[in-house]
Design a protein around this motif. Structure first.
Motif, PDB file in Angstrom:
ATOM      1  N   ALA A  45     -13.017  -0.930   8.409  1.00  0.00           N
ATOM      2  CA  ALA A  45     -14.275  -1.204   9.121  1.00  0.00           C
ATOM      3  C   ALA A  45     -14.039  -1.165  10.627  1.00  0.00           C
ATOM      4  O   ALA A  45     -14.895  -0.699  11.393  1.00  0.00           O
ATOM      5  CB  ALA A  45     -14.833  -2.560   8.693  1.00  0.00           C
ATOM      6  N   TYR A  49     -15.989   1.252  13.080  1.00  0.00           N
ATOM      7  CA  TYR A  49     -16.758   0.666  14.192  1.00  0.00           C
ATOM      8  C   TYR A  49     -16.301   1.244  15.529  1.00  0.00           C
ATOM      9  O   TYR A  49     -17.127   1.676  16.352  1.00  0.00           O
ATOM     10  CB  TYR A  49     -16.588  -0.849  14.162  1.00  0.00           C
ATOM     11  N   SER A  71     -20.764  -0.814   5.147  1.00  0.00           N
ATOM     12  CA  SER A  71     -20.353   0.154   6.166  1.00  0.00           C
ATOM     13  C   SER A  71     -21.544   0.517   7.059  1.00  0.00           C
ATOM     14  O   SER A  71     -21.372   0.739   8.269  1.00  0.00           O
ATOM     15  CB  SER A  71     -19.736   1.398   5.520  1.00  0.00           C
ATOM     16  N   TYR A 114     -21.872  -1.783   9.977  1.00  0.00           N
ATOM     17  CA  TYR A 114     -20.944  -1.487  11.079  1.00  0.00           C
ATOM     18  C   TYR A 114     -21.442  -0.323  11.929  1.00  0.00           C
ATOM     19  O   TYR A 114     -21.278  -0.325  13.157  1.00  0.00           O
ATOM     20  CB  TYR A 114     -19.525  -1.252  10.547  1.00  0.00           C
TER      21      TYR A 114
END
Ligand SMILES: C[S@@+](CC[C@H](N)C(=O)[O-])C[C@H]1O[C@@H](n2cnc3c(N)ncnc32)[C@H](O)[C@@H]1O
Length: 249
Positions: A60, A64, A85, A88
């Motif tokens: 993640a 990000y 997801s 993010y």
């Protein structure tokens, strides 16, 4: 006990409060041949579907940090599951964001998903497509959509990841990045290699399930240092692809 790892240069917000049903799961329940149970990082799932995993915190943070460079630019996600997801991508500021996920055709699934997107701050910039890729990607692209960032974590079987990558390619901006999850699967790696053949630069990230990144134009993927506490291996099908944090072979 498994411990989360996030590289020092890659911090990401903690969005767990949007997922009250997220739990750490027993890896032994998964039967997917490309699941690396030996990597000692927590595997998190929704308690109602204990065999389908969310990307982990290491992954993640890579998603990000790469997406952050595309703040205010358009994106597409293929395979969003319950929106972990997606949250993010929204938090990184990718907007507008098309989300291609067939499960969104279920009204209950969709309303829970919409609550996640609202909580992440993306209700006015996220466009849900309750359809399958690659058909939905082509439909959106033919209707005029163009994307700077794509995250592909949908159908992992057979030729599907390659088809997803090639479906996105004609509709990507000159400066663009495509990130894949589950590069430990040769099927997913075929998607990355398909973009390499189209002229993209490519690299892999050494995480529990590995990620792949393809990019072109005025952008560069973030660097990542793999968790020094793990014993990492590189699958044969990734021979010749540089791994972030490792000297080129
Ligand atoms: C492993 S999950 C994605 C997990 C998600 N990225 C996360 O970290 O929370 C894979 C998702 O791909 C979706 N999927 C499967 N086939 C698809 C297709 N043809 N098009 C789009 N999504 C698909 C599944 O419904 C599932 O939600």
């Amino acid at each position: 006990m498994a411990t989360d790892y996030v590289a020092d240069n890659l911090k990401a917000p903690v969005l767990d409060h949007l997922f009250p049903n997220m739990i750490e799961a027993d890896k032994s329940a998964s039967t997917w041949p490309y699941f690396r149970k030996q990597i000692d990082h927590p595997f998190r799932v929704d308690r109602r579907n204990p065999t389908v995993g969310f990307i982990n915190r290491d992954e993640a943070s890579i998603l990000y940090a790469n997406a952050r460079a595309f703040k205010g630019r358009s994106g597409i996600e293929i395979g969003a599951w319950r929106g972990w997801s997606t949250a993010y991508l929204v938090a990184a500021g990718v907007a507008p964001l098309h989300v291609v996920e067939p499960l969104l055709a279920d009204p209950d699934w969709r309303s829970e998903f919409e609550a996640v997107i609202r909580g992440a701050g993306g209700s006015s910039s996220t466009i849900l497509a309750p359809e399958k890729s690659p058909e939905a990607v082509v439909r959106l692209g033919e209707a005029g959509a163009r994307w700077s960032f794509a995250f592909i974590d949908g159908d992992h079987d057979g030729d599907a990841p390659r088809k997803d990558a090639l479906a996105c390619a004609p509709y990507l901006e000159t400066t663009a990045m495509v990130l894949f999850h589950d590069l430990v699967s040769p099927h997913v790696a075929a998607g990355l290699r398909a973009l390499k053949a189209e002229g993209f630069s490519v690299m892999a990230y050494q995480t529990a399930q590995m990620m792949g990144v393809a990019w072109r134009g005025a952008t560069k993927p973030v660097a990542h240092t793999p968790d020094p506490a793990q014993h990492w291996q590189v699958p044969d099908h990734l021979t010749g692809i540089r791994i972030s944090g490792e000297a080129a072979a």
